[in-house]
Design a protein around this motif. Structure first.
Motif, PDB file in Angstrom:
ATOM      1  N   PRO A  12       0.852  -1.127  -0.032  1.00  0.00           N
ATOM      2  CA  PRO A  12       0.040  -0.186  -0.105  1.00  0.00           C
ATOM      3  C   PRO A  12       0.917   1.242  -0.020  1.00  0.00           C
ATOM      4  O   PRO A  12       1.979   1.157   0.255  1.00  0.00           O
ATOM      5  CB  PRO A  12      -0.859  -0.275   1.354  1.00  0.00           C
ATOM      6  CG  PRO A  12      -0.730  -1.438   1.637  1.00  0.00           C
ATOM      7  CD  PRO A  12       0.642  -2.034   1.341  1.00  0.00           C
ATOM      8  N   GLY A  13       0.122   2.376  -0.305  1.00  0.00           N
ATOM      9  CA  GLY A  13       0.888   3.587  -0.171  1.00  0.00           C
ATOM     10  C   GLY A  13       0.572   4.298   1.207  1.00  0.00           C
ATOM     11  O   GLY A  13       0.430   3.786   2.116  1.00  0.00           O
ATOM     12  N   TRP A  14       0.945   5.626   0.913  1.00  0.00           N
ATOM     13  CA  TRP A  14       1.001   6.354   2.307  1.00  0.00           C
ATOM     14  C   TRP A  14      -0.373   6.335   2.879  1.00  0.00           C
ATOM     15  O   TRP A  14      -1.281   6.447   2.428  1.00  0.00           O
ATOM     16  CB  TRP A  14       1.192   7.990   1.910  1.00  0.00           C
ATOM     17  CG  TRP A  14       1.119   8.967   2.795  1.00  0.00           C
ATOM     18  CD1 TRP A  14       1.580   8.975   4.176  1.00  0.00           C
ATOM     19  CD2 TRP A  14       0.462  10.353   2.738  1.00  0.00           C
ATOM     20  NE1 TRP A  14       1.266   9.846   4.666  1.00  0.00           N
ATOM     21  CE2 TRP A  14       0.665  10.949   4.060  1.00  0.00           C
ATOM     22  CE3 TRP A  14      -0.173  10.700   1.759  1.00  0.00           C
ATOM     23  CZ2 TRP A  14       0.004  12.021   4.428  1.00  0.00           C
ATOM     24  CZ3 TRP A  14      -0.855  12.239   2.105  1.00  0.00           C
ATOM     25  CH2 TRP A  14      -0.624  12.796   3.468  1.00  0.00           C
ATOM     26  N   LEU A  15      -0.483   6.247   4.153  1.00  0.00           N
ATOM     27  CA  LEU A  15      -1.565   6.084   5.061  1.00  0.00           C
ATOM     28  C   LEU A  15      -2.467   4.640   4.981  1.00  0.00           C
ATOM     29  O   LEU A  15      -3.438   4.422   5.352  1.00  0.00           O
ATOM     30  CB  LEU A  15      -2.677   7.182   4.800  1.00  0.00           C
ATOM     31  CG  LEU A  15      -2.184   8.558   5.187  1.00  0.00           C
ATOM     32  CD1 LEU A  15      -3.245   9.499   4.347  1.00  0.00           C
ATOM     33  CD2 LEU A  15      -1.695   8.785   6.385  1.00  0.00           C
ATOM     34  N   LEU A  74       2.491   5.251  -3.198  1.00  0.00           N
ATOM     35  CA  LEU A  74       3.901   5.248  -2.750  1.00  0.00           C
ATOM     36  C   LEU A  74       4.552   3.840  -2.714  1.00  0.00           C
ATOM     37  O   LEU A  74       5.647   3.929  -2.918  1.00  0.00           O
ATOM     38  CB  LEU A  74       3.598   6.118  -1.406  1.00  0.00           C
ATOM     39  CG  LEU A  74       5.253   6.500  -0.723  1.00  0.00           C
ATOM     40  CD1 LEU A  74       5.666   7.739  -1.706  1.00  0.00           C
ATOM     41  CD2 LEU A  74       5.225   7.020   0.812  1.00  0.00           C
ATOM     42  N   GLY A  75       3.737   2.937  -2.771  1.00  0.00           N
ATOM     43  CA  GLY A  75       4.235   1.778  -2.890  1.00  0.00           C
ATOM     44  C   GLY A  75       4.857   1.540  -4.241  1.00  0.00           C
ATOM     45  O   GLY A  75       5.900   0.386  -4.351  1.00  0.00           O
ATOM     46  N   CYS A  76       4.585   2.183  -5.173  1.00  0.00           N
ATOM     47  CA  CYS A  76       5.266   1.921  -6.402  1.00  0.00           C
ATOM     48  C   CYS A  76       6.930   2.736  -6.275  1.00  0.00           C
ATOM     49  O   CYS A  76       7.787   1.956  -6.725  1.00  0.00           O
ATOM     50  CB  CYS A  76       4.537   2.932  -7.497  1.00  0.00           C
ATOM     51  SG  CYS A  76       3.004   2.215  -7.999  1.00  0.00           S
ATOM     52  N   ALA A  99      -1.005   3.438  -9.881  1.00  0.00           N
ATOM     53  CA  ALA A  99      -1.264   4.903  -9.613  1.00  0.00           C
ATOM     54  C   ALA A  99       0.010   5.540  -8.984  1.00  0.00           C
ATOM     55  O   ALA A  99       0.145   6.153  -7.776  1.00  0.00           O
ATOM     56  CB  ALA A  99      -2.400   5.160  -8.871  1.00  0.00           C
ATOM     57  N   PRO A 100       1.110   5.509  -9.484  1.00  0.00           N
ATOM     58  CA  PRO A 100       2.430   5.933  -8.869  1.00  0.00           C
ATOM     59  C   PRO A 100       2.233   7.515  -8.598  1.00  0.00           C
ATOM     60  O   PRO A 100       1.951   8.111  -9.673  1.00  0.00           O
ATOM     61  CB  PRO A 100       3.483   5.724  -9.861  1.00  0.00           C
ATOM     62  CG  PRO A 100       2.842   5.363 -11.315  1.00  0.00           C
ATOM     63  CD  PRO A 100       1.583   5.091 -10.881  1.00  0.00           C
TER      64      PRO A 100
END
Length: 186
Positions: A12-15, A74-76, A99-100
């Motif tokens: 996952p990304g941020w949060l 953000l995982g990208c 979705a980078p």
């Protein structure tokens, strides 16, 4: 859980990804493994990279059947940074980068400033970047440039925002098809 013979790790990304996010639904429905980070609110690139290395090193089966990384946002950026520095990239078969974001934008929150500059090294495994034409965190041209630098294929999804919960993709069957295609890459 695996797709074909590969273990799937969700980044996952941020949060983090909330319960309605397609990553959370994939974890729940398909049994994929989420890589948990110590701090989702103030993500430190080095800490996140170390956690990915730890996760990959904890599973010796990845020597025989490397993992597929499925990243959002953000995982990208995590995958790009990790792959440029890790000695364990052979434990990854392929990556789906959805979705980078563009952490180099001046309007990004201060929590993401540590992700500058974007790591643009070619990835040592097959990858596909999924881009939305109206992503509020990255212009399509910037996402295309990242994909090109990473040596990744591109899928343009159309207008789906940040390809997250608000995009209302549910289990996102199209993403599962992309994942299955990556699992068959040599």
């Amino acid at each position: 859980m695996t797709t074909n013979k590969h273990r799937v790790l969700l980044l996952p990304g941020w949060l983090n990804s909330d319960p309605g996010h397609w990553q959370s639904l994939w974890e729940q429905h398909f049994g994929y493994t989420r890589v948990e980070q110590a701090d989702w609110e103030w993500p430190l690139r080095g800490d996140w990279m170390m956690r990915l290395d730890e996760t990959l090193l904890a599973d010796d089966s990845l020597l025989e059947a490397p993992a597929i990384l499925v990243a959002h946002s953000l995982g990208c950026q995590l995958i790009a940074a990790w792959a440029a520095h890790s000695q364990h990239t052979a434990r990854v078969h392929a990556a789906l980068l959805v979705a980078p974001p563009d952490p180099e934008r001046t309007d990004m929150p201060p929590q993401l400033h540590g992700w500058r500059p974007i790591v643009r090294s070619k990835l040592p495994f097959p990858a596909t970047v999924v881009i939305s034409s109206d992503d509020p965190y990255c212009a399509p041209e910037r996402a295309m440039a990242m994909a090109q630098d990473w040596g990744a294929g591109v899928v343009q999804l159309g207008a789906h925002g940040h390809i997250n919960t608000e995009s209302a993709l549910g289990l996102w069957p199209e993403g599962q098809v992309l994942l299955e295609t990556l699992s068959r890459k040599e």
